[in-house]
Motif scaffolding. Structure first.
Motif, PDB file in Angstrom:
ATOM      1  N   ASP A 176      -9.934  -7.404 -54.987  1.00  0.00           N
ATOM      2  CA  ASP A 176     -10.878  -8.042 -55.779  1.00  0.00           C
ATOM      3  C   ASP A 176     -11.977  -8.781 -55.211  1.00  0.00           C
ATOM      4  N   ASP A 177     -13.037  -8.845 -55.659  1.00  0.00           N
ATOM      5  CA  ASP A 177     -14.289  -9.692 -55.135  1.00  0.00           C
ATOM      6  C   ASP A 177     -14.470  -9.633 -53.728  1.00  0.00           C
TER       7      ASP A 177
ATOM      8  N   GLU B 295     -18.841  -3.320 -58.342  1.00  0.00           N
ATOM      9  CA  GLU B 295     -18.940  -4.233 -59.545  1.00  0.00           C
ATOM     10  C   GLU B 295     -20.269  -4.491 -60.059  1.00  0.00           C
TER      11      GLU B 295
HETATM   12 CA    CA Z   1     -14.175  -8.755 -59.123  1.00  0.00          CA
END
Ligand code: CA
Ligand code: C2E
Ligand code: CA
Length: 427
Positions: free
Chosen positions: A329-330, A386
């Motif tokens: 993630d991220d 995202e």
């Molecule tokens: Ca994220």
């Protein structure tokens, strides 16, 4: 290296300032307090893990101890905050001392394969001979925050204004209030998950839905960016995380029943993975529902994959062994190291919104995305972008070669019933 010995803790700092302030008044000499906050230090922890973060702190502390003014009294006042007290130091000497600290901390420091140059924000305050000794400390703290707000890597000199509230105490009070509301929400059904569809770029098919927590208490909602950090700090995230996993699994089960099997991605915090019982939670999810583990994806930040602690490693191994897919993630928010990608058990990489935000104009972000995307694709990974909000962003992300998109352009996070309607119209 035991370089943090010799640093006073918060209480001892206060006592020392008290003592030095009386001395300064008696001798009518100036007293200077520097409050040093390391800039973006959380990223060092996020990117390299807490053990590396602790080593960096120890090395920086060692530099302060060996290279700062020999008359300086040093304190460590928080995880990444230091205080330097300089007796008999007026302006401009105090500013020169602050400049020197910037240089000492910024000399390159090797962390893994990266040469870290640690920037800091410094708040400088000179004792006003009529103020209470602790006020000078508060003013230095406040000036440090001003320096941070102005972009960091600089010194801010505190004005003479008196402080009313206390920074630390105010913050603690706010967090306590959030914690209380979280407990209430957990007990009174005020927690919910909303689900945001992630779509494949090539054919618009559904890649997964990300479960995002929502908290409602006393008729008002609190944002995840406010309550997740508090839940992490207090350990409540472990209970919230269990609830999230079970709720997501129940929905995945239900979607299978109604003939729309969908992968649900769940965010997992560091505190959950550092708890030995995480593997029981995973088995619990499988025991309580008929969901195949392949339909519950775990989203973790990079640093967790690089964490060397045994519990985290065992928990990750248990997740992989049980068949839960993992996603990074991220990606790109820490000091991402592309070389690590080849060894990670994750098959999906989620590019942080920060890269997408400036598109299509920002050519540098585009170049980074394209490079990461090519590498990740060569390694057989799926790449999700995202925070996609516009058609132009979608088009340029397609050009860069990302696999899937998530963002308000496609759908906002939806409550469960709305998700079902969405699925019915899109399948
Ligand atoms: Ca994220
Ligand atoms: P995240 O994992 O990066 O989740 C994506 C965030 O981006 C969500 O914010 C989502 O609403 C938002 N978002 C999606 N599309 C767009 C877009 O096009 N533009 C913009 N500006 N934002 C978009 P949200 O729901 O506020 O969650 C924030 C963060 O809180 C999440 O970031 C995640 O780190 C954390 N979080 C949320 N739910 C959970 C949970 O159940 N457990 C844990 N541990 N963390 C959670
Ligand atoms: Ca996420």
């Amino acid at each position: 290296m035991d370089s943090l010995t010799g640093f006073l803790d918060r209480k001892a700092c206060m006592r020392e300032i008290d003592r030095l302030a009386s001395q300064a008044r008696q001798d009518e000499t100036p007293l200077c307090v520097l409050w040093i906050g390391l800039d973006r230090f959380r990223q060092v922890n996020t990117s390299f893990g807490h053990e590396a973060g602790d080593n960096v702190l120890a090395m920086l502390a060692y530099r302060l101890k060996t290279q700062a003014d020999p008359e300086a009294i040093l304190g460590r006042i928080g995880g990444d905050e230091f205080v330097v007290i300089l007796p008999r130091t007026p302006m401009p000497g105090a500013e020169i001392a602050a400049d020197r600290i910037h240089r000492i901390l910024q000399a390159p420091l090797e962390v893994g394969q990266v040469a870290l140059r640690q920037a800091c924000s410094i708040g400088l305050a000179l004792l006003d001979l009529t103020e209470r000794p602790l006020d000078v400390l508060e003013r230095a703290d406040r000036a440090m925050h001003d320096a941070k707000r102005a972009g960091g890597n600089q010194t801010a000199v505190a004005g003479e204004e008196r402080i009313t509230g206390r920074f630390g105490t105010e913050l603690a009070r706010e967090e306590l209030a959030i914690e209380e509301r979280l407990h209430e929400a957990l007990e009174n059904g005020g927690l919910a998950l909303h689900y945001q569809p992630i779509l494949n770029l090539a054919d618009g098919s559904l890649e997964a839905c990300e479960a995002l927590m929502r908290c409602n208490s006393r008729g008002a909602s609190i944002q995840p960016n406010q309550f997740i950090p508090v839940a992490e700090k207090t350990g409540l995230i472990i209970r919230l995380g269990e609830w999230t996993m079970l709720t997501a699994a129940r929905l995945a089960d239900h979607l299978i029943q109604i003939g729309r099997p969908t992968k649900i991605a769940v965010n997992v915090s560091r505190a959950q993975l550092t708890a030995p019982k995480f593997r029981q939670v995973l088995y619990g999810v499988l025991a309580c529902s008929d969901v195949p583990p392949g339909l519950i994806e775990l989203e973790l930040t990079e640093s967790l994959f690089m964490d060397t602690s045994e519990t985290v490693r065992n928990n990750l191994a248990a997740a992989v062994e049980a068949g839960f897919p993992l996603a990074i993630d991220d990606f790109g928010t820490g000091y991402s190291c592309l070389a690590y990608l080849k060894d990670l058990p994750a098959r999906k990489l989620k590019l942080d919104r920060a890269f997408v935000k400036g598109l299509p104009e920002d050519r540098k972000s585009f170049a980074i995305i394209r490079t990461i995307t090519q590498l990740a694709a060569d390694l057989g990974m799926t790449i999700v972008a995202e925070g996609v909000e516009t058609d132009a962003q979608r088009d340029i992300l397609a050009e860069a070669g990302v696999t899937a998109l998530q963002g308000f352009l496609l759908s906002y996070p939806l409550p469960e019933t709305e998700l079902e309607t969405w699925l019915a119209t899109h399948y």
